[in-house]
Design an enzyme around this catalytic site. Structure first.
Site, PDB file in Angstrom:
ATOM      1  N   ASP A  76      -8.238  -6.552  -4.404  1.00  0.00           N
ATOM      2  CA  ASP A  76      -9.242  -5.898  -3.964  1.00  0.00           C
ATOM      3  C   ASP A  76     -10.714  -6.434  -4.343  1.00  0.00           C
ATOM      4  O   ASP A  76     -11.801  -5.686  -4.395  1.00  0.00           O
ATOM      5  CB  ASP A  76      -9.130  -4.344  -4.710  1.00  0.00           C
ATOM      6  CG  ASP A  76      -8.209  -3.487  -4.200  1.00  0.00           C
ATOM      7  OD1 ASP A  76      -8.015  -3.535  -2.900  1.00  0.00           O
ATOM      8  OD2 ASP A  76      -7.471  -2.941  -5.048  1.00  0.00           O
ATOM      9  N   VAL A  88       0.424  -2.530  -7.050  1.00  0.00           N
ATOM     10  CA  VAL A  88      -0.019  -3.528  -6.169  1.00  0.00           C
ATOM     11  C   VAL A  88       0.895  -4.718  -6.305  1.00  0.00           C
ATOM     12  O   VAL A  88       1.141  -5.566  -5.753  1.00  0.00           O
ATOM     13  CB  VAL A  88      -1.627  -3.686  -6.196  1.00  0.00           C
ATOM     14  CG1 VAL A  88      -1.778  -5.196  -5.856  1.00  0.00           C
ATOM     15  CG2 VAL A  88      -2.332  -2.591  -6.026  1.00  0.00           C
ATOM     16  N   PRO A 102       1.559  -5.435 -20.460  1.00  0.00           N
ATOM     17  CA  PRO A 102       2.154  -4.624 -21.403  1.00  0.00           C
ATOM     18  C   PRO A 102       3.072  -3.762 -20.882  1.00  0.00           C
ATOM     19  O   PRO A 102       3.216  -3.293 -19.519  1.00  0.00           O
ATOM     20  CB  PRO A 102       1.028  -3.946 -22.209  1.00  0.00           C
ATOM     21  CG  PRO A 102      -0.241  -4.438 -21.472  1.00  0.00           C
ATOM     22  CD  PRO A 102       0.217  -5.117 -20.197  1.00  0.00           C
TER      23      PRO A 102
END
Lengths: 263, 263
Positions: free
Chosen positions: B120, B34, B54
């Site tokens: 979302d 995304v 990360p």
């Protein structure tokens, strides 16, 4: 090289976004034709609109919006005190014939971090508008990034003429189906299965079929979810209560898929 | 009643806007699929992007953007200190699988008045994304207002298939013509005449003709501005240096329009 699979960025565009302005306060400064257009965009997105403009500057459409209580009206020119509670204001749109006042308002908005658009002054715009086609939940926005507003409108009309007449209805159907699916298979762990099945549904049916889909069709379709299958649309037609005998497809009733919905 | 001439608002939509993010700092928190999509949208709008994620969470596309120095990378999870200078940050996009952290980030952004999108999680979005078609200066964004992201993508592809192949080129031509016109008729009082003539040009020529327009055609076209006329496109073809004798249109050279450009 695998690298080459990634799309090469094409700079020079805008970030086109669907701003959620519902129930939020927007100041429209000015009451002419440009303001009237902005107000309609805002009403279509359910904003709470305050128009700041002397009565003499109102065009008939803006007057109409005021009379119908679609907008709140402050009948005078802008005053910096209008931004005295900046946290309550989500957006400011300026459409007045006064460049000095416009620049002052833009600077105040920047200071208070309020997104602003000064009509016809691109350097004083956090965002631009475009030409928008609307059909229920469907919105299509055409932007020429300031190069040709009239062409944007031509392209919008061209697109509208090519779209199936009930494209908006098809989207409503998919939305309703997704809501119904979540009701019969609510668990979070079902997420990937739900998404995969919805994808299969979108892949299998044409727009025209989606537009035709009734509540009854959806309920019948959902009976296929447990088995993870998607029937042909003609099968759904055959499953309708009023379907003619010859349209009923035998395997609709052959028990080859489970009815363990929600299990 | 005259009232009925004004369009009735259709609530339930979004305010679709072309955000000007060029040269502005955007934080992308997360580095998965995304995030990769968001980053491409941002690069197409020339944003200055910082990805906070990360190293283990980076997907190949995001890694590619980092390697190519298209984005700046902070190789760790988000920390509230990332928003310690909120006035320097124009937008925050979050795409991580951690609802609690997402909500925390959204609340911090609200506090600092930084527009944010939590992927979302519609209630934690100041704005949504849509499916975007891009062709040079032309951007067409399809939104289903959250009802059917896959349909948005289908509709975008459908639109792309219907558009003339060089729609973007036509827009460039109009933009170039407007710039050239401002050069030959720079005065502010010419504004209405300039706008009226540009409108006539847009009305007279088809897209296909706009797409075909060369620099030479534009220069020839501008010779008609002083008289306020717009020739047929075939006349412009006839005026080209290399035009065949039979394509030359007599009245191009009959002196019936003045060459008082800039006067």
């Amino acid at each position: 090289m695998a690298d080459q699979n990634f799309p090469e960025p094409q700079g020079g565009g805008s970030l086109i976004i669907a701003w959620q302005i519902k129930g939020k306060k927007v100041l429209v400064i000015g009451g002419g034709e440009v303001a009237a257009g902005r107000i309609l965009h805002l009403l279509n997105a359910d904003a709470l609109i305050t128009v700041i403009c002397p009565p003499s500057g109102l065009n008939p459409e803006v007057k109409h919006r005021i009379t119908k209580n679609q907008v709140f009206h402050i009948p005078r020119n802008f005053h910096p005190s209008d931004l005295s509670d900046p946290s309550s204001i989500s957006m400011v749109l300026v459409a007045i014939d006064d460049p000095a006042a416009s620049t002052l308002i833009y600077k105040l908005c920047q200071k208070h971090r309020i997104p602003a658009n000064i009509a016809d002054v691109p350097p004083e715009c956090d965002f631009y508008f475009g030409s928008v086609h609307r059909d229920g939940p469907l919105q299509i926005m055409v932007s020429t990034n300031g190069k040709g507003p009239r062409i944007a409108s031509m392209i919008r009309k061209f697109i509208a003429s090519k779209l199936p007449s009930n494209a908006g209805r098809a989207i409503e159907s998919v939305g309703e189906l997704r809501v119904k699916l979540r009701k019969i298979a609510p668990e979070q762990k079902e997420g990937p299965k739900r998404m995969g099945w919805m994808k299969d549904v979108s892949d299998k049916y044409s727009w025209e079929e989606m537009c035709e889909m009734t509540e009854e069709d959806m309920d019948n379709l959902l009976r296929f979810y447990a088995a993870g299958t998607v029937p042909e649309f003609k099968e759904l037609r055959g499953m309708r209560a009023g379907a003619k005998e010859e349209d009923k497809v035998p395997y609709t009733f052959d028990g080859s898929f489970g009815f363990s919905v929600g299990a």
